[in-house]
Write a protein that holds these residues in place. Structure first.
Motif, PDB file in Angstrom:
ATOM      1  N   UNK A  85       0.826  -1.209   0.000  1.00 51.46           N
ATOM      2  CA  UNK A  85       0.000   0.000   0.000  1.00 51.46           C
ATOM      3  C   UNK A  85       0.860   1.259   0.000  1.00 51.46           C
ATOM      4  N   UNK A  86       1.807   1.329   0.909  1.00 54.60           N
ATOM      5  CA  UNK A  86       2.644   2.529   0.979  1.00 54.60           C
ATOM      6  C   UNK A  86       3.542   2.661  -0.246  1.00 54.60           C
ATOM      7  N   UNK A  87       4.027   1.523  -0.757  1.00 55.59           N
ATOM      8  CA  UNK A  87       4.876   1.566  -1.948  1.00 55.59           C
ATOM      9  C   UNK A  87       4.107   2.120  -3.145  1.00 55.59           C
ATOM     10  N   UNK A  88       2.877   1.647  -3.348  1.00 56.52           N
ATOM     11  CA  UNK A  88       2.082   2.147  -4.476  1.00 56.52           C
ATOM     12  C   UNK A  88       1.751   3.621  -4.287  1.00 56.52           C
ATOM     13  N   UNK A  89       1.423   4.011  -3.062  1.00 56.85           N
ATOM     14  CA  UNK A  89       1.145   5.432  -2.801  1.00 56.85           C
ATOM     15  C   UNK A  89       2.338   6.290  -3.199  1.00 56.85           C
ATOM     16  N   UNK A  90       3.539   5.863  -2.810  1.00 57.81           N
ATOM     17  CA  UNK A  90       4.730   6.652  -3.143  1.00 57.81           C
ATOM     18  C   UNK A  90       4.985   6.664  -4.644  1.00 57.81           C
ATOM     19  N   UNK A  91       4.787   5.520  -5.300  1.00 56.67           N
ATOM     20  CA  UNK A  91       5.006   5.456  -6.745  1.00 56.67           C
ATOM     21  C   UNK A  91       4.018   6.343  -7.492  1.00 56.67           C
ATOM     22  N   UNK A  92       2.759   6.349  -7.057  1.00 57.71           N
ATOM     23  CA  UNK A  92       1.754   7.207  -7.691  1.00 57.71           C
ATOM     24  C   UNK A  92       2.164   8.668  -7.590  1.00 57.71           C
ATOM     25  N   UNK A  93       2.601   9.076  -6.409  1.00 58.84           N
ATOM     26  CA  UNK A  93       2.966  10.480  -6.209  1.00 58.84           C
ATOM     27  C   UNK A  93       4.269  10.832  -6.904  1.00 58.84           C
ATOM     28  N   UNK A  94       5.250   9.953  -6.818  1.00 55.71           N
ATOM     29  CA  UNK A  94       6.548  10.237  -7.424  1.00 55.71           C
ATOM     30  C   UNK A  94       6.441  10.348  -8.941  1.00 55.71           C
TER      31      UNK A  94
END
Length: 422
Positions: A300-309
């Motif tokens: 969950x946190x990895x996808x959140x960061x990838x979406x934002x980055x």
């Protein structure tokens, strides 16, 4: 085929504070929530499920290549399990309350490590088997307060990329360094970079296991690993796990807020609590050291960061749709479908956006975050060629459809973070 590559002018690079994954994730159809399911329990929509699946398979493959063996363990355990591990006495405020079943108390697990300790002790082990690297991408649960929940970064149900290495004391530094290297390579493949490395140490108060000698030894080992790696790091008191110190690899969102994505931890506590041992070369029992390690943290946190980055403009290998096929009219629909089927046969993700979706310009805009677009008019359909548009606006010369598929396959297979230009 050797394709010329150039660094992509990624739409995500200039997203700034507007690249909030909570907004983007919903706009892009990656995930959503519903009051009937509950706060902090997002569900994944089809495109989000693709990103999650590809990310999970990537990390499993990376772990397999690095010598890890994968296991599955239950998301429930008896309360006694977490009393032995120390979670109940040090972490119960963040755990869901026990459930009474058949006169016994069961708990939704807050961590995978007690289960892996039990799996290790279920079989005898020789020193020849060590290091034993055990990995799982498994669910765990945290009783987060509703006021801190948000999007994918703070949730109550987590899919954690977790692993535990059982090794001798002499192997700890090398294994921890290997885990740190695995994290570095994953971040490079994902097109992200940490803002800093942190050596997380215990602080004052009673939340930490009282074992000064074990703390000193584990902190010294992690300092040794960080010093040998050459990365700059800072020490932070009060950020350790209750059982041991950590190397935390920190990332930041577009607003500059930091979070921990990846970790490496050294644990002398749980091997003792679960009475873990292996038979040494001397024929006697010896206590292993337990290294906790997560390459991408929670999915969950990895996808959140990838979406934002990336502002939704994922590297091609990770994108939900890798090729948008745009027939100019209904007459080219058959050629467009053949191209999409050819991609599917090679494991590529292609979608046909036909004239029913609007004008060609509207469809180009609709597919603005798709890495590659293939426009097929009457001339291209007759010659089995395509006009290619790249996500960043570049338009290489038309090329045979088979060559486009080959180039895309090369890019995806190599997990390139850039787009090619012919």
């Amino acid at each position: 085929m050797n394709a010329e590559k150039t660094v992509e002018k990624n739409p995500g690079k200039n997203a700034g504070k507007n690249a909030d994954h909570r907004r983007l994730g919903r706009e892009l159809g990656l995930f959503d929530t519903d009051p009937l399911i509950g706060a902090g329990l997002p569900y994944w929509l089809p495109d989000g499920a693709v990103v999650r699946h590809v990310l999970e398979e990537y990390v499993r493959e990376a772990e397999r290549r690095a010598g890890y063996r994968h296991v599955y363990s239950p998301v429930l355990g008896k309360r006694e399990l977490y009393e032995i591990s120390g979670h109940w006495s040090h972490y119960s405020d963040d755990m869901f309350p026990p459930m009474e079943v058949g006169g016994e108390q069961f708990v939704m697990r807050p961590s995978l490590c007690p289960h892996h300790a039990v799996i290790f002790r279920s079989r005898p082990h020789s020193y020849r088997e060590l290091p034993l690297r055990m990995a799982e991408l498994g669910g765990m649960f945290r009783s987060e307060l509703s006021g801190v929940l948000g999007g994918l970064t703070r949730v109550r149900g987590i899919q954690l990329n977790d692993a535990h290495i059982f090794c001798t004391l002499d192997q700890v530094a090398e294994e921890a360094a290997g885990a740190l290297d695995l994290i570095r390579r994953a971040h490079a493949d994902l097109g992200i970079a940490p803002v800093r490395h942190r050596l997380s140490l215990p602080g004052p108060g009673g939340k930490y296991v009282a074992a000064p000698e074990k703390w000193e030894r584990s902190i010294a080992l992690l300092r040794q690993v960080l010093d040998a790696s050459g990365v700059a790091y800072e020490e932070a008191e009060g950020e350790a796990a209750f059982y041991g110190p950590k190397i935390d690899v920190q990332v930041a969102d577009p607003a500059g807020r930091e979070s921990t994505l990846s970790t490496v931890q050294v644990d002398f506590h749980q091997p003792e609590q679960f009475d873990l041992h292996y038979i040494g070369s001397d024929g006697a029992k010896h206590r292993p050291v337990m290294i906790h390690r997560s390459v991408i943290g929670s999915v969950e946190r990895a996808v959140a960061h990838l979406v934002e980055h990336h502002a939704g403009a994922f590297p091609a290998w990770l994108a939900p749709v890798q090729l948008a096929v745009l027939p100019i009219s209904d007459a080219e629909h058959e050629a467009a479908t053949r191209l999409a089927d050819r991609c599917a046969g090679l494991g590529l993700r292609a979608e046909v956006l036909g004239p029913e979706r609007g004008s060609l310009g509207a469809r180009v805009r609709e597919a603005r975050l798709v890495p590659y677009q293939a426009v097929i008019g009457a001339g291209e359909a007759a010659a089995d060629r395509v006009s290619v548009r790249l996500r960043d606006g570049r338009r290489p010369d038309p090329l045979p459809a088979a060559e486009l598929v080959d180039r895309m396959s090369d890019s995806v297979r190599s997990r390139a973070t850039d787009l090619w230009v012919g």
